[in-house]
Design a protein around this motif. Structure first.
Motif, PDB file in Angstrom:
ATOM      1  N   PHE A 139       0.811  -1.215   0.000  1.00  8.12           N
ATOM      2  CA  PHE A 139       0.000   0.000   0.000  1.00  8.12           C
ATOM      3  C   PHE A 139       0.848   1.272   0.000  1.00  8.12           C
ATOM      4  O   PHE A 139       1.848   1.360   0.721  1.00  8.12           O
ATOM      5  N   TYR A 140       0.429   2.250  -0.819  1.00 10.95           N
ATOM      6  CA  TYR A 140       1.003   3.592  -0.711  1.00 10.95           C
ATOM      7  C   TYR A 140      -0.128   4.599  -0.595  1.00 10.95           C
ATOM      8  O   TYR A 140      -1.174   4.462  -1.222  1.00 10.95           O
ATOM      9  N   THR A 141       0.087   5.607   0.259  1.00 12.22           N
ATOM     10  CA  THR A 141      -0.993   6.519   0.630  1.00 12.22           C
ATOM     11  C   THR A 141      -0.519   7.967   0.686  1.00 12.22           C
ATOM     12  O   THR A 141       0.679   8.245   0.778  1.00 12.22           O
ATOM     13  N   LYS A 142      -1.510   8.876   0.669  1.00 11.61           N
ATOM     14  CA  LYS A 142      -1.218  10.308   0.631  1.00 11.61           C
ATOM     15  C   LYS A 142      -1.046  10.925   2.018  1.00 11.61           C
ATOM     16  O   LYS A 142      -0.084  11.649   2.276  1.00 11.61           O
ATOM     17  N   GLU A 143      -1.999  10.684   2.904  1.00 15.37           N
ATOM     18  CA  GLU A 143      -2.101  11.455   4.143  1.00 15.37           C
ATOM     19  C   GLU A 143      -1.489  10.800   5.375  1.00 15.37           C
ATOM     20  O   GLU A 143      -1.076  11.493   6.298  1.00 15.37           O
ATOM     21  N   LYS A 144      -1.463   9.464   5.409  1.00 11.89           N
ATOM     22  CA  LYS A 144      -0.943   8.797   6.612  1.00 11.89           C
ATOM     23  C   LYS A 144      -0.378   7.435   6.237  1.00 11.89           C
ATOM     24  O   LYS A 144      -0.790   6.823   5.243  1.00 11.89           O
ATOM     25  N   LYS A 184      -9.017   1.598   7.585  1.00 14.62           N
ATOM     26  CA  LYS A 184     -10.458   1.723   7.777  1.00 14.62           C
ATOM     27  C   LYS A 184     -10.993   3.006   7.121  1.00 14.62           C
ATOM     28  O   LYS A 184     -10.554   4.111   7.404  1.00 14.62           O
ATOM     29  N   GLY A 185     -11.951   2.828   6.214  1.00 13.92           N
ATOM     30  CA  GLY A 185     -12.595   3.954   5.541  1.00 13.92           C
ATOM     31  C   GLY A 185     -11.787   4.588   4.426  1.00 13.92           C
ATOM     32  O   GLY A 185     -12.283   5.489   3.751  1.00 13.92           O
ATOM     33  N   MET A 186     -10.566   4.141   4.191  1.00 12.27           N
ATOM     34  CA  MET A 186      -9.737   4.740   3.144  1.00 12.27           C
ATOM     35  C   MET A 186     -10.113   4.187   1.770  1.00 12.27           C
ATOM     36  O   MET A 186     -10.350   2.987   1.606  1.00 12.27           O
ATOM     37  N   LEU A 212      -4.845   6.810 -12.743  1.00 10.55           N
ATOM     38  CA  LEU A 212      -4.623   6.796 -11.294  1.00 10.55           C
ATOM     39  C   LEU A 212      -3.878   8.028 -10.783  1.00 10.55           C
ATOM     40  O   LEU A 212      -4.212   8.551  -9.708  1.00 10.55           O
ATOM     41  N   TYR A 213      -2.885   8.507 -11.508  1.00  4.52           N
ATOM     42  CA  TYR A 213      -2.116   9.659 -11.015  1.00  4.52           C
ATOM     43  C   TYR A 213      -3.051  10.837 -10.749  1.00  4.52           C
ATOM     44  O   TYR A 213      -3.017  11.457  -9.673  1.00  4.52           O
ATOM     45  N   THR A 214      -3.894  11.144 -11.718  1.00  2.00           N
ATOM     46  CA  THR A 214      -4.837  12.258 -11.558  1.00  2.00           C
ATOM     47  C   THR A 214      -5.831  11.983 -10.433  1.00  2.00           C
ATOM     48  O   THR A 214      -6.186  12.895  -9.668  1.00  2.00           O
ATOM     49  N   SER A 215      -6.263  10.744 -10.329  1.00  2.00           N
ATOM     50  CA  SER A 215      -7.219  10.375  -9.272  1.00  2.00           C
ATOM     51  C   SER A 215      -6.610  10.564  -7.887  1.00  2.00           C
ATOM     52  O   SER A 215      -7.292  10.992  -6.946  1.00  2.00           O
ATOM     53  N   LEU A 216      -5.334  10.271  -7.751  1.00  2.00           N
ATOM     54  CA  LEU A 216      -4.645  10.497  -6.482  1.00  2.00           C
ATOM     55  C   LEU A 216      -4.523  11.994  -6.205  1.00  2.00           C
ATOM     56  O   LEU A 216      -4.782  12.468  -5.094  1.00  2.00           O
ATOM     57  N   VAL A 267       2.866  12.161  -5.297  1.00  2.00           N
ATOM     58  CA  VAL A 267       1.609  12.453  -4.603  1.00  2.00           C
ATOM     59  C   VAL A 267       1.519  11.703  -3.280  1.00  2.00           C
ATOM     60  O   VAL A 267       1.087  12.253  -2.271  1.00  2.00           O
ATOM     61  N   CYS A 268       1.946  10.452  -3.289  1.00  2.00           N
ATOM     62  CA  CYS A 268       1.856   9.593  -2.095  1.00  2.00           C
ATOM     63  C   CYS A 268       3.220   9.508  -1.416  1.00  2.00           C
ATOM     64  O   CYS A 268       4.183   9.007  -2.006  1.00  2.00           O
TER      65      CYS A 268
END
Length: 326
Positions: free
Chosen positions: A151-156, A165-167, A196-200, A223-224
């Protein structure tokens, strides 16, 4: 998407109109895929073309169209099915839509390690599943290494399953990937790779999951800034050929092509090892935090996915065979 497919068909029609010679004396095989030209799979395909020309004494030639020139993975598969494209590369996650038994490879933490995975892919089980798509006019020819997906993510960062959860997590159009993310508490969102890039950027999704080279070459690390190496699935890429093309090849041409494919698979797997290391070093240098979470809680949470798939006797048998292989 429809416009892109029409454009791809137009391009292929133009190439045929221009007189690409596909007689027995000189066979041109057209291969389209969605990866960057710096990806190890594309480099392996270039080698495949070189080997094919040498092995066949110049009687067979490979033309490669990378970087989604002919459409997304699924669009390329559809072009294969109608005979407008000869070969492409798809993730097993996409392939399961055309070869249902291949969904077994999408089960989380199925393989003990990469050696175990290659033992299965290169053995009787893997070879049997390469022919699973023939009812959909597709034939598998070999498996490229695509490493483990994380997994790679933006905020946390994702340090434990509850963090998901909820992501909203982008997944492939794969039932097993969707169920896997659900089992961890996330909200799976199928989106094509090219979008995907734009969606992120726009917050359509909070993150995604993929292997290190794909994370790096797609520039999703811009982005992430969190990459959690939970390594939930070890999904290979599959090199496939359309049955329209395969059925028109002579026995000798099939032998030549398969030999070139086999050489490219061996070559790509060596390249992959280096590309993984380079990708991780590059994203770290770009400011990405690489997290090494405890995998056990992730493995435990995803066991519910197995219960669902084991209701299918054929899939249950495959799971048992894979897990018992030493």
């Amino acid at each position: 998407m429809q416009n892109k497919l029409l454009a791809a068909l137009s391009l292929l029609g133009f190439l045929i109109f221009m007189g690409c010679d596909n007689t027995q004396e000189h066979r041109v095989i057209k291969l389209g895929h969605g990866l960057d030209v710096n990806h190890s799979v594309h480099k392996a395909m270039v080698k495949m073309g070189e080997d094919l020309a040498e092995i066949s004494g110049g009687k067979m030639e490979l033309e490669i169209y990378p970087s989604q020139q002919l459409g997304t993975e699924r669009e390329c598969v559809e072009l294969l099915q109608i005979g407008s494209l000869d070969m492409t590369k798809v993730s097993v996650g996409v392939m399961e839509n055309f070869a249902p038994k291949m969904k077994v490879f999408g089960l989380p933490y199925l393989f003990r390690d990469k050696e175990h995975a290659f033992q299965i892919l290169d053995g009787p089980i893997g070879k049997q599943l390469l022919d699973e798509g023939e009812d959909y006019w597709i034939k598998g020819m070999g498996y490229y290494d695509a490493g483990s997906r994380s997994f790679y993510t933006k905020e946390k960062p994702i340090e434990e399953p509850s963090d998901l959860k909820g992501m909203k997590i982008r997944v492939m159009e794969s039932a097993s990937a969707i169920e896997m993310v659900k089992s961890l508490g996330g909200s799976p969102t199928p989106i094509s790779w090219g979008e995907l890039y734009t969606s992120l950027q726009q917050g359509v999704v909070d993150g995604a999951e993929n292997n290190p080279p794909s994370f790096y070459l797609s520039r999703h690390y811009e982005v992430c800034k969190y990459y959690s190496l939970d390594e939930h699935t070890l999904l290979p890429d599959v090199l496939i050929i359309g049955k329209h093309t395969w059925d028109h090849l002579s026995d000798q041409e099939r032998v030549w092509l398969q030999e070139a494919v086999d050489k490219s698979v061996t070559y790509q797997r060596v390249l992959w090892e280096d590309s993984e290391k380079e990708a991780l070093e590059a994203v770290k240098a770009a400011g990405v935090s690489v997290i090494l979470p405890n995998k056990e809680p992730f493995s435990e949470k995803t066991k519910s996915v197995y219960k669902q798939y084991e209701q299918d006797p054929e899939i249950k048998e495959l799971i048992d065979q894979i897990k018992s292989t030493r």
